[in-house]
Design a protein around this motif. Structure first.
Motif, PDB file in Angstrom:
ATOM      1  N   ARG A 215      -2.964  -2.079 -17.781  1.00 41.91           N
ATOM      2  CA  ARG A 215      -4.053  -3.000 -17.317  1.00 41.91           C
ATOM      3  C   ARG A 215      -4.649  -2.370 -15.971  1.00 41.91           C
ATOM      4  N   GLN A 216      -5.797  -2.894 -15.415  1.00 36.28           N
ATOM      5  CA  GLN A 216      -6.243  -2.651 -14.326  1.00 36.28           C
ATOM      6  C   GLN A 216      -5.485  -3.260 -13.196  1.00 36.28           C
ATOM      7  N   THR A 217      -5.291  -2.340 -12.120  1.00 37.04           N
ATOM      8  CA  THR A 217      -4.351  -2.666 -11.204  1.00 37.04           C
ATOM      9  C   THR A 217      -5.164  -3.498 -10.073  1.00 37.04           C
ATOM     10  N   GLU A 218      -4.284  -3.742  -8.710  1.00 39.55           N
ATOM     11  CA  GLU A 218      -4.833  -4.413  -7.680  1.00 39.55           C
ATOM     12  C   GLU A 218      -5.201  -3.488  -6.706  1.00 39.55           C
ATOM     13  N   VAL A 219      -5.345  -2.138  -6.836  1.00 42.39           N
ATOM     14  CA  VAL A 219      -5.588  -1.233  -5.742  1.00 42.39           C
ATOM     15  C   VAL A 219      -6.563  -1.178  -5.136  1.00 42.39           C
ATOM     16  N   GLU A 220      -7.654  -1.780  -5.675  1.00 38.81           N
ATOM     17  CA  GLU A 220      -8.943  -1.927  -4.931  1.00 38.81           C
ATOM     18  C   GLU A 220      -8.739  -2.958  -3.824  1.00 38.81           C
ATOM     19  N   TRP A 221      -7.852  -4.002  -3.765  1.00 40.82           N
ATOM     20  CA  TRP A 221      -7.558  -4.880  -2.893  1.00 40.82           C
ATOM     21  C   TRP A 221      -6.486  -4.408  -1.879  1.00 40.82           C
ATOM     22  N   ILE A 222      -5.775  -3.349  -2.191  1.00 40.62           N
ATOM     23  CA  ILE A 222      -4.787  -2.987  -1.541  1.00 40.62           C
ATOM     24  C   ILE A 222      -5.011  -1.659  -0.718  1.00 40.62           C
TER      25      ILE A 222
ATOM     26  N   ALA B 264       0.845  -1.139   0.000  1.00 41.85           N
ATOM     27  CA  ALA B 264       0.047   0.067  -0.010  1.00 41.85           C
ATOM     28  C   ALA B 264       0.848   1.190   0.119  1.00 41.85           C
ATOM     29  N   THR B 265       2.137   1.218   0.462  1.00 40.92           N
ATOM     30  CA  THR B 265       2.954   2.604   0.596  1.00 40.92           C
ATOM     31  C   THR B 265       3.887   2.693  -0.897  1.00 40.92           C
ATOM     32  N   ILE B 266       4.517   1.324  -1.276  1.00 40.28           N
ATOM     33  CA  ILE B 266       5.209   1.213  -2.154  1.00 40.28           C
ATOM     34  C   ILE B 266       4.704   1.168  -3.673  1.00 40.28           C
ATOM     35  N   ASN B 267       3.782   0.327  -3.880  1.00 37.70           N
ATOM     36  CA  ASN B 267       3.132   0.188  -5.241  1.00 37.70           C
ATOM     37  C   ASN B 267       2.637   1.466  -5.860  1.00 37.70           C
ATOM     38  N   PRO B 268       1.626   2.038  -4.944  1.00 38.11           N
ATOM     39  CA  PRO B 268       0.940   3.287  -5.627  1.00 38.11           C
ATOM     40  C   PRO B 268       2.068   4.450  -6.152  1.00 38.11           C
ATOM     41  N   VAL B 269       3.164   4.700  -5.137  1.00 40.01           N
ATOM     42  CA  VAL B 269       4.180   5.770  -5.280  1.00 40.01           C
ATOM     43  C   VAL B 269       4.942   5.296  -6.689  1.00 40.01           C
ATOM     44  N   THR B 270       5.192   3.845  -6.767  1.00 41.29           N
ATOM     45  CA  THR B 270       5.969   3.659  -7.943  1.00 41.29           C
ATOM     46  C   THR B 270       5.061   3.756  -9.322  1.00 41.29           C
ATOM     47  N   ALA B 271       3.871   3.254  -9.030  1.00 37.66           N
ATOM     48  CA  ALA B 271       3.004   3.365 -10.207  1.00 37.66           C
ATOM     49  C   ALA B 271       2.666   4.682 -10.679  1.00 37.66           C
ATOM     50  N   LEU B 272       2.596   5.831  -9.904  1.00 41.80           N
ATOM     51  CA  LEU B 272       2.323   7.089 -10.183  1.00 41.80           C
ATOM     52  C   LEU B 272       3.343   7.905 -10.720  1.00 41.80           C
ATOM     53  N   THR B 273       4.717   7.432 -10.360  1.00 46.54           N
ATOM     54  CA  THR B 273       5.766   8.242 -10.619  1.00 46.54           C
ATOM     55  C   THR B 273       6.743   7.418 -11.571  1.00 46.54           C
ATOM     56  N   ASP B 274       6.295   6.215 -11.882  1.00 50.36           N
ATOM     57  CA  ASP B 274       7.208   5.293 -12.864  1.00 50.36           C
ATOM     58  C   ASP B 274       8.683   5.413 -12.175  1.00 50.36           C
ATOM     59  N   CYS B 275       8.840   4.731 -11.090  1.00 47.96           N
ATOM     60  CA  CYS B 275      10.112   4.349 -10.569  1.00 47.96           C
ATOM     61  C   CYS B 275      10.028   3.189 -10.099  1.00 47.96           C
TER      62      CYS B 275
ATOM     63  N   VAL C 125      -4.507   9.434   3.465  1.00 43.80           N
ATOM     64  CA  VAL C 125      -3.358   8.942   2.982  1.00 43.80           C
ATOM     65  C   VAL C 125      -3.880   7.740   1.652  1.00 43.80           C
ATOM     66  N   ASN C 126      -4.382   6.994   2.193  1.00 43.65           N
ATOM     67  CA  ASN C 126      -4.710   5.703   1.476  1.00 43.65           C
ATOM     68  C   ASN C 126      -5.837   6.277   0.489  1.00 43.65           C
ATOM     69  N   THR C 127      -6.814   7.235   0.785  1.00 41.69           N
ATOM     70  CA  THR C 127      -7.853   7.525   0.143  1.00 41.69           C
ATOM     71  C   THR C 127      -7.216   8.231  -1.092  1.00 41.69           C
ATOM     72  N   LEU C 128      -6.305   9.112  -0.599  1.00 41.69           N
ATOM     73  CA  LEU C 128      -5.568   9.849  -1.850  1.00 41.69           C
ATOM     74  C   LEU C 128      -4.926   8.947  -3.083  1.00 41.69           C
ATOM     75  N   LEU C 129      -3.994   8.082  -2.383  1.00 38.13           N
ATOM     76  CA  LEU C 129      -3.623   7.265  -3.188  1.00 38.13           C
ATOM     77  C   LEU C 129      -4.344   6.215  -4.090  1.00 38.13           C
ATOM     78  N   TYR C 130      -5.323   5.669  -3.620  1.00 31.48           N
ATOM     79  CA  TYR C 130      -6.496   4.905  -4.037  1.00 31.48           C
ATOM     80  C   TYR C 130      -7.042   5.778  -5.282  1.00 31.48           C
ATOM     81  N   THR C 131      -7.215   6.988  -5.129  1.00 31.69           N
ATOM     82  CA  THR C 131      -8.000   7.808  -6.239  1.00 31.69           C
ATOM     83  C   THR C 131      -7.208   8.125  -7.261  1.00 31.69           C
ATOM     84  N   LEU C 132      -5.779   8.506  -6.841  1.00 30.00           N
ATOM     85  CA  LEU C 132      -4.701   8.788  -8.011  1.00 30.00           C
ATOM     86  C   LEU C 132      -4.492   7.600  -8.831  1.00 30.00           C
TER      87      LEU C 132
END
Length: 285
Positions: A241-248, A148-159, A265-272
């Motif tokens: 592809r669709q991500t697994e963010v719904e379950w994270i 929940a902390t690593i995956n969204p940031v890497t997906a949003l910033t391509d890092c 924090v998690n609401t913002l990451l989920y929405t983005l």
């Protein structure tokens, strides 16, 4: 009938996959669930076995035994068109499995298929351990925090994952972007504190083990040990592809709502991440 089923689909595909074989499962069947995120077992129970009070009368003979697992091995799908179905084992990790307690009262004895499945899993050369649900649940909650902390940031910033880790001790301070590091540390602290608060209300018996510090230390360790990895969420976003963010993150938001814990924090990451998913399907002008 299916006696042993290993379900390794993406989290968002789990319910549909289960539905396609549900009529071929009964009380002598064993189902292994191995997905990212959390909540798949509960979703299957709600969707297909929604009335525990009536299990004894109507559906007891239809409910299989469930084994839940977690996996830390690294795999990478080949990008070569000639190797469409080739996946490389890129990092050796471990696997843990545990039987989920039955909702039936009294719980039935484990079927032969469950014992056979546990024996087969433990024989794999993948550093497999069979544990109890309490121990595995703790591991799953830590893994969920890392995802929940690593995956969204890497997906949003391509890092890669390592961008969330602190610089190594032998790194020249002049080569470190201190402002970036302070911002990332602030983010990790806020995210882990929020997750710890959710866990404290949802799983009070684990409060002393899942402190904000313990979670942040674990997340930092994962970011360091997988520094060169591209998270599965980043790979999904990059491929449209669709991500697994719904379950994270989505799972954490729902858990927070159930227990009255704010989840900004998690609401913002989920929405983005959901916006990022949607943008990949829109025509660009």
């Amino acid at each position: 009938m299916i006696t042993r089923l290993i379900l390794t689909t993406k989290a968002q595909d789990t319910l549909h996959a289960y539905w396609t074989v549900k009529e071929r499962l009964d009380s002598q069947s064993t189902v292994v669930l191995l997905q990212n995120g959390m909540g798949m077992y509960e979703a299957i129970q709600r969707e297909f076995y929604p009335s525990p009070q009536q299990y004894q009368k109507e559906t007891a003979s239809d409910i299989p035994t469930f084994i839940v697992g977690t996996n830390s091995h690294g795999c990478l799908r080949s990008q070569d068109e000639a190797e469409e179905f080739v996946t490389y084992h890129t990092a050796f990790g471990s696997c843990q499995f545990a039987v989920r307690a039955s909702l039936l009262n009294p719980p039935p004895a484990l079927p032969e298929s469950a014992l056979d499945t546990l024996t087969a899993l433990s024989s794999l050369a993948l550093d497999v351990s069979i544990t109890n649900w309490s121990d595995l649940h703790h591991r799953l909650l830590l893994k969920l925090a890392a995802n929940a902390t690593i995956n969204p940031v890497t997906a949003l910033t391509d890092c890669r994952n390592g961008y969330l880790a602190p610089p190594p001790p032998d790194c020249d301070p002049q080569c470190v972007d201190q402002d970036y590091y302070k911002s990332m540390h602030s983010y990790l602290s806020s995210a882990c504190a929020e997750i710890s608060a959710i866990y404290a209300r949802a799983h009070p018996h684990l409060h002393n083990e899942l402190t904000a510090r313990a979670i942040e230390d674990y997340v930092t360790h994962i970011a360091q040990t997988t520094a060169r990895n591209r998270s599965s969420m980043l790979q999904d976003v990059a491929s449209g592809r669709q991500t697994e963010v719904e379950w994270i993150n989505g799972y954490l938001v729902r858990l927070g709502q159930q227990h009255g814990v704010p989840t900004p924090v998690n609401t913002l990451l989920y929405t983005l991440v959901k916006l990022k998913e949607a943008s990949s399907h829109h025509t660009r002008y």
